[in-house]
Write a protein that holds these residues in place. Structure first.
Motif, short mmCIF file in Angstrom:
data_model
loop_
_atom_site.label_atom_id
_atom_site.label_comp_id
_atom_site.label_asym_id
_atom_site.label_seq_id
_atom_site.Cartn_x
_atom_site.Cartn_y
_atom_site.Cartn_z
N GLY A 388 -20.93 -16.10 6.50
CA GLY A 388 -19.55 -16.60 6.53
C GLY A 388 -19.48 -18.09 6.22
N GLN A 389 -20.41 -18.85 6.78
CA GLN A 389 -20.44 -20.29 6.53
C GLN A 389 -20.82 -20.59 5.08
N ILE A 390 -21.76 -19.83 4.54
CA ILE A 390 -22.17 -20.03 3.14
C ILE A 390 -21.00 -19.74 2.20
N THR A 391 -20.29 -18.64 2.46
CA THR A 391 -19.14 -18.28 1.62
C THR A 391 -18.05 -19.35 1.69
N LEU A 392 -17.81 -19.87 2.89
CA LEU A 392 -16.80 -20.93 3.06
C LEU A 392 -17.19 -22.18 2.28
N VAL A 393 -18.46 -22.54 2.29
CA VAL A 393 -18.92 -23.71 1.53
C VAL A 393 -18.74 -23.48 0.03
N TYR A 394 -19.04 -22.28 -0.44
CA TYR A 394 -18.80 -21.93 -1.85
C TYR A 394 -17.34 -22.18 -2.21
N MET A 395 -16.45 -21.66 -1.40
CA MET A 395 -15.01 -21.75 -1.70
C MET A 395 -14.53 -23.20 -1.68
N ILE A 396 -14.96 -23.97 -0.68
CA ILE A 396 -14.52 -25.37 -0.57
C ILE A 396 -15.03 -26.18 -1.76
N THR A 397 -16.29 -25.99 -2.12
CA THR A 397 -16.87 -26.75 -3.24
C THR A 397 -16.19 -26.37 -4.56
N TYR A 398 -15.96 -25.08 -4.77
CA TYR A 398 -15.29 -24.65 -6.00
C TYR A 398 -13.86 -25.20 -6.06
N PHE A 399 -13.18 -25.18 -4.93
CA PHE A 399 -11.81 -25.72 -4.86
C PHE A 399 -11.81 -27.19 -5.25
N ALA A 400 -12.79 -27.95 -4.73
CA ALA A 400 -12.87 -29.38 -5.03
C ALA A 400 -13.10 -29.61 -6.52
N PHE A 401 -13.99 -28.85 -7.14
CA PHE A 401 -14.25 -28.99 -8.58
C PHE A 401 -13.00 -28.69 -9.39
N THR A 402 -12.28 -27.65 -9.02
CA THR A 402 -11.08 -27.28 -9.77
C THR A 402 -10.02 -28.37 -9.69
N VAL A 403 -9.82 -28.93 -8.50
CA VAL A 403 -8.84 -30.01 -8.34
C VAL A 403 -9.23 -31.23 -9.17
N ALA A 421 -16.46 -13.95 -2.04
CA ALA A 421 -16.52 -12.98 -0.94
C ALA A 421 -17.50 -11.86 -1.27
N LEU A 422 -17.50 -11.39 -2.52
CA LEU A 422 -18.47 -10.38 -2.94
C LEU A 422 -19.89 -10.94 -2.86
N ASN A 423 -20.04 -12.21 -3.21
CA ASN A 423 -21.34 -12.87 -3.10
C ASN A 423 -21.83 -12.83 -1.65
N GLY A 424 -20.92 -13.11 -0.71
CA GLY A 424 -21.28 -13.06 0.70
C GLY A 424 -21.70 -11.67 1.15
N LEU A 425 -20.96 -10.66 0.70
CA LEU A 425 -21.32 -9.29 1.06
C LEU A 425 -22.69 -8.92 0.50
N ALA A 426 -22.96 -9.35 -0.73
CA ALA A 426 -24.26 -9.05 -1.34
C ALA A 426 -25.38 -9.79 -0.61
N THR A 427 -25.07 -10.97 -0.07
CA THR A 427 -26.09 -11.75 0.66
C THR A 427 -26.54 -11.00 1.91
N LEU A 428 -25.66 -10.20 2.49
CA LEU A 428 -26.02 -9.42 3.68
C LEU A 428 -27.14 -8.42 3.38
N PHE A 429 -27.36 -8.14 2.10
CA PHE A 429 -28.43 -7.22 1.71
C PHE A 429 -29.80 -7.83 1.98
N ALA A 430 -29.84 -9.11 2.38
CA ALA A 430 -31.11 -9.77 2.68
C ALA A 430 -31.87 -9.03 3.78
N GLN A 431 -31.13 -8.47 4.75
CA GLN A 431 -31.80 -7.81 5.87
C GLN A 431 -32.61 -6.59 5.42
N PRO A 432 -32.01 -5.62 4.72
CA PRO A 432 -32.84 -4.50 4.24
C PRO A 432 -33.86 -4.92 3.19
#
Length: 674
Positions: A388-403, A421-432
């Motif tokens: 969740g924190q990684i996804t939030l950082v992605y969104m904030i950084t992308y938002f800043a670049f766009t502005v 968000a899809l990236n975050g869901l795919a990251t959860l695959f790290a466990q298996p």
């Protein structure tokens, strides 16, 4: 020939790493895009940081994707479709009319009126009610080999036939025959105009293909942009056009081989940095071919996944869960190696992805957040919180670049948040994925360590049954070692599990070890010191065999092999010296090796201190302090920690923890009055 084979065998590890290096480099070059890299880096809305730029050759100004799509949309909306006119239908219908007419009327004038209505109706065309008509006013009507443009309003729908017939008959004063005529026509009339889908689609595709993707030409030598000018508007479009033209021309002729050579140099340099890092800071990993292969496999998998995403659609590059790489490497190795490999991989991906600066910055920041937040993966909630924190950082950084690029939020693509968000869901695959890697490469993670630390596991349960004293000793050593590991920042979970299994070899001859002797009878009194020493030494060999039989990971077996290092079975050696002064000390020495990591060194110290502490008759602060100092100093003097990456400062910290813990264990309560 024999010497050559011997050299190959002796250097097989180096040969394998060289082969892996070459294969990885070739594969990476193959995955890299077959297009040159524009030598100028620019961003919309930012100043041009290079010298004045002049056109190096003639090139067209490309339209943007949005402009081309708008023109295509306009072409689709203005397109005049083709309809086929069936000339045979009118003859067939009139023939049926003449045949059916006598059954309805006998009047010749009425017959002529009906035939005239049919002729007039079919002149422009009769079309079915469900046949689509375009939004535009006109259609192309195909009659035989001729095409004419017709106002679509002149076509008559089948549903309009009744009204058209009634209007016609009313004009001629024949309204009394309306119902009879309608019943007759309804049974024989058929549509003679229909949409020609194949011809319409072909014509539309031709129009779309004829849309120009360029809007002018820049001649060689013309000034494109000056130093310091802001890259925006037409200048941005011209620079993008030059970049596309430049990259498409590079991979032609001999340029192809020069660019390939350049790719090989850069990839070789990156992989060399990885090997140098391992050689200087992680030599124990570099010596293990499986671990080196594991690292390279992960890098190549991430490059491959990103390449697929870029080829399909460049915007999907942010769906690739690149942060899985530092998560996995941190789980199996350590955070520093995880971040180093992640940054190296991101730099390589900069050659593949569009907007490379944004991508590299975004992924490096996300990788840092991953290393800082992901911990204790065996706790299920931790991974979800970190993702969740990684996804939030992605969104904030992308938002800043766009502005920064757009200066407003009008062109902000909110759909990209969905990709993160899809990236975050795919990251959860790290466990298996960690579990899969454990099975494929024989590695061990904290999740597996947690499972192994369960005292109800088969091997530990057997140890508690066959050698309860040893089991209790192992738990005590685990507690001491874990506290020491936490103090100096070592892998506490690995240390605890290693300590719990370090003496499993004692199960074979449990009664020969003091902690398991409950009857007061010592079997060593019945055998020679040499035999006793061999039984004691063999518990290391037996432990390794048991561990391998029960599929324990190599990282746990390392604790069994090293917890006595190359020390001697001193008690029986001294006893034998009384019988034979010329006794060879090597016969009473453990086979080793000595500890080669902080974790194995901690367990050696904890094991020796805990075992010997049982001999303390009057434990107090002074006795415990002298006792710990004596044991650890003796191990240092014997060179047991020469191969371990543990400093004197860390050893001092370990000793302090051991003293504190032993003081707590042996602290006597005040004597209460009776």
């Amino acid at each position: 020939m024999k010497d050559a084979l011997h050299n190959i065998y002796r250097n097989q590890s180096l040969i394998y790493k060289t082969f892996l290096f070459i294969c990885a480099t070739v594969l990476m070059v193959y995955l890299f895009p077959k297009a040159g890299k524009f030598k100028y880096e620019f961003q919309k809305g930012k100043p041009w940081q290079y010298d004045n730029l002049y056109a190096p050759f003639d090139f067209p100004i490309l339209k943007t994707k949005e402009e081309v799509e708008q023109e295509k949309e306009a072409a689709r909306s203005d397109f005049v479709p083709y309809y086929t006119y069936n000339a045979n239908t009118i003859a067939e219908v009139i023939g049926m009319y003449k045949k059916e007419y006598p059954g309805f009327f006998q009047n010749k004038n009425l017959q002529r009126a009906g035939q005239e209505f049919l002729t007039r109706t079919y002149t422009n065309g009769l079309i079915a009610d469900d046949e689509p008509l375009p939004e535009s006013r006109f259609i192309n009507l195909v009659k035989g080999n001729e095409v004419s443009t017709l106002d679509k309003e002149k076509l008559i729908r089948m549903g309009q036939l009744q009204k058209s017939l009634f209007d016609y008959l009313e004009e001629r004063g024949l309204s009394a025959y309306e119902d009879d005529f309608y019943r007759l026509f309804k049974s024989i009339v058929e549509p003679n105009v229909a949409l020609n889908e194949k011809l319409s689609e072909k014509a539309l595709n031709e129009e779309l293909n004829n849309i120009y993707t360029t809007k002018g030409t820049i001649e060689k030598g013309k000034r494109i942009i000056l130093n310091g000018e802001v890259v925006e508007g037409e200048k941005y479009e011209v620079l993008r056009s030059l970049e596309r033209e430049y990259e498409s021309h590079l991979w032609k002729g001999t340029n192809y081989y020069y660019i390939l050579f350049g790719y090989i140099i850069l990839i070789t340099l990156a992989f060399t940095m990885l090997f140098l890092f391992l050689w200087k800071y992680r030599p124990y990993i570099l010596q293990n071919n499986t671990k080196v292969t594991f690292i390279f496999v992960n890098i190549i998998v991430m490059v491959f996944a990103t390449t697929i995403a870029v080829k399909y659609d460049g915007s999907y590059v942010y769906v690739v869960p690149l942060c899985i790489l530092p998560i996995i490497l941190k789980a199996f190795f350590d955070p520093r190696l995880g971040l180093f490999v992640h940054v190296l991989t991101v730099l390589l991906l900069g050659f593949i992805v569009p907007n490379s600066f944004e991508y590299v910055f975004l992924q490096i920041i996300a990788g840092m957040v991953t290393i800082l937040t992901v911990s204790e993966l065996y706790r299920r909630a931790n991974l979800f919180v970190s993702v969740g924190q990684i996804t939030l950082v992605y969104m904030i950084t992308y938002f800043a670049f766009t502005v920064i690029h757009e200066g407003n939020l009008e062109n902000f693509v909110w759909l990209n948040f969905g990709m993160f968000a899809l990236n975050g869901l795919a990251t959860l695959f790290a466990q298996p994925l960690i579990y899969i890697y454990e099975k494929l490469f024989g590695l061990v993670s904290d999740v597996s360590l947690l499972e192994l630390s369960d005292t109800n596991s088969k091997l530990l349960k057997e140890l508690s049954d066959k050698a309860p004293g040893t089991f209790h000793h192992s738990l005590q050593v685990a507690n001491l070692a874990e506290a020491a590991a936490n103090e100096i920042g070592a892998n506490a979970m690995l240390v605890r599990v290693g300590a719990m299994y370090h003496d499993i070899g004692k199960m074979n001859n449990a009664i020969y070890f003091t902690e398991n002797q409950t009857t007061g009878v010592n079997p060593h009194d019945e055998i020679s010191p040499a035999e006793s020493a061999q039984i004691i030494i063999n518990h290391v060999i037996d432990g390794i065999e048991m561990a391998r039989k029960n599929n324990l990971p190599d990282r746990i077996i390392d604790f069994i092999r090293t917890h006595h290092g190359t020390s001697t079975v001193y008690y029986f050696y001294k006893k034998q010296l009384q019988n034979d002064p010329e006794t060879d000390e090597e016969e009473y020495r453990y086979p080793g090796p000595v500890p080669f990591s902080k974790e194995t060194a901690i367990v050696m110290m904890s094991d020796a201190v805990e075992a010997a502490s049982k001999s303390l008759k009057n434990p107090n602060y002074g006795a415990i302090n002298d006792f710990v100092e004596k044991i650890v100093s003796k191990q240092i003097a014997a060179g047991q920690f020469l191969n371990a990456n543990i400093t004197f400062k860390e050893i001092e910290s370990v000793k302090k923890v051991l003293k504190r813990k032993l003081t707590n264990i042996y602290h006597l309560r005040v004597e209460y009055p009776e």
